[in-house]
Design an enzyme around this catalytic site. Structure first.
Site, short mmCIF file in Angstrom:
data_model
loop_
_atom_site.label_atom_id
_atom_site.label_comp_id
_atom_site.label_asym_id
_atom_site.label_seq_id
_atom_site.Cartn_x
_atom_site.Cartn_y
_atom_site.Cartn_z
N LYS A 160 0.83 -1.22 0.00
CA LYS A 160 0.00 0.00 0.00
C LYS A 160 0.86 1.26 0.00
O LYS A 160 0.63 2.18 -0.78
CB LYS A 160 -0.93 0.00 1.23
CG LYS A 160 -1.90 -1.17 1.28
CD LYS A 160 -2.85 -1.07 2.45
CE LYS A 160 -2.14 -1.14 3.80
NZ LYS A 160 -1.51 -2.47 4.01
N ASP A 178 -0.74 4.37 6.77
CA ASP A 178 -0.75 3.41 7.88
C ASP A 178 -2.03 3.49 8.72
O ASP A 178 -2.74 2.51 8.87
CB ASP A 178 0.48 3.57 8.78
CG ASP A 178 0.61 2.40 9.73
OD1 ASP A 178 0.49 1.25 9.27
OD2 ASP A 178 0.81 2.63 10.93
N ARG A 244 -14.08 -9.65 -14.33
CA ARG A 244 -13.32 -9.24 -15.50
C ARG A 244 -14.05 -8.18 -16.33
O ARG A 244 -13.46 -7.57 -17.22
CB ARG A 244 -13.01 -10.45 -16.38
CG ARG A 244 -12.18 -11.50 -15.65
CD ARG A 244 -11.83 -12.67 -16.53
NE ARG A 244 -10.99 -12.28 -17.66
CZ ARG A 244 -10.53 -13.14 -18.57
NH1 ARG A 244 -10.83 -14.44 -18.48
NH2 ARG A 244 -9.78 -12.72 -19.57
#
Length: 312
Positions: A160, A178, A244
């Site tokens: 991340k 965080d 998808r």
């Protein structure tokens, strides 16, 4: 337990003058609505929302001057309810002595502001909305991409912070890394900020903690941002069927608000920063009424139908 704001905090924030009831400054404010007790001043106390801050403007005080002393004392005694956090007189006006006496007697703070009534109500409401809003702290990274607030979530070490760094390099802005402090406003919107201790900081494993504002400038960060989309990063699972086409629209619940959720599988070779940029642009297009997946599906259905007609 519901959140509270002490009357003393309100006094400090808006530089309010204390006229009476100083012993009650520790009273708690639990609602962000304010109330002008015009009907109550006229003697009608049914359905009186005593739990709100009571605001006395020019109209209410002018009417009080027309009352006899006994009536004024009786109305002010009922107005100084034990449930009320405080009474505020606006425009620097002088309240009647009966109100000052009752506020001292019942230890209800009587405050005065020089600001106009409507302006003061607006300012206090905005202040209380932020202070009393439900909050939560979530492990993740909040970034501003093309004006869209995107919350990146996922397990520790998924990438991340590294993705956020790449996005900052691509001229997007970091809000929090965080730990993201999220506040739910009265209209249901979610606003995220960074805790003061880690504001503008980004932790990159192997490199350590960096200050994004120092390295990339003030334009690379922002203090807060409304959260519009959550992107969950997870390790690629070969056995899992991923969407998808983009027709399946998932949501996730943060506090009491449902937020659109996109799950992005992570594996070597995938450029997460570009994928997240495109997710932000695609979200904007959907808000404008264009859905690429839906249009593709409609065209596919039309093509199949035409082929069936030709065959027949």
């Amino acid at each position: 337990m519901p959140k509270k704001v002490k009357v003393s905090e309100l006094v400090q924030q808006f530089q309010l003058e204390i006229l009476g009831g100083e012993d009650g400054l520790k009273r708690g404010i639990t609602v962000d609505d304010l109330y002008r007790p015009g009907l109550e001043v006229a003697g009608y106390f049914h359905y009186h929302p005593a739990e709100r801050i009571q605001i006395l403007g020019r109209t209410e005080l002018a009417f009080l001057e027309t009352l006899a002393t006994e009536e004024r004392t009786e109305r002010m005694s009922r107005l100084c309810d034990d449930q009320s956090p405080c009474i505020i007189v606006t425009r620097g006006q002088e309240p009647p002595q009966e109100l000052i006496d009752q506020s001292n007697l019942k230890q209800l703070p009587l405050l005065r502001s020089t600001i106009a009534t409507t302006n003061l109500i607006s300012r206090i409401t905005n202040f209380l909305e932020k202070k009393l809003a439900p909050t939560a702290t979530i492990h993740g990274v909040l970034v501003d991409i093309y004006g869209i607030g995107i919350l990146l979530t996922g397990s520790s070490g998924i990438g991340k912070s590294e993705t956020a760094l790449e996005l900052v390099k691509r001229s997007h802005r970091l809000v929090a890394d965080d730990a993201v402090e999220i506040r739910q406003m009265s209209d249901g919107q979610l606003h995220g900020t960074a805790p003061d201790l880690i504001k503008h900081l980004l932790e990159i494993r192997g490199l350590g903690i960096i200050n994004v504002m120092t390295l990339f400038g003030a334009g690379a960060v922002r203090t807060s941002k409304r959260i519009s989309l959550v992107i969950k990063l997870e390790n690629w699972q070969p056995e899992k069927q991923y969407d998808r086409l983009g027709l399946d629209e998932e949501t996730t619940k943060i506090i009491d608000t449902e937020v659109p959720l996109v799950t992005v599988p992570v594996r070597p070779g995938r450029n997460l920063a570009v994928i997240i940029e495109v997710a932000a642009m695609n979200y904007r297009l959907k808000r404008m009424g264009y859905n690429a997946a839906l249009q593709f599906t409609n065209k596919l259905t039309e093509t199949i139908a035409d082929d069936i007609d030709d065959y027949e």
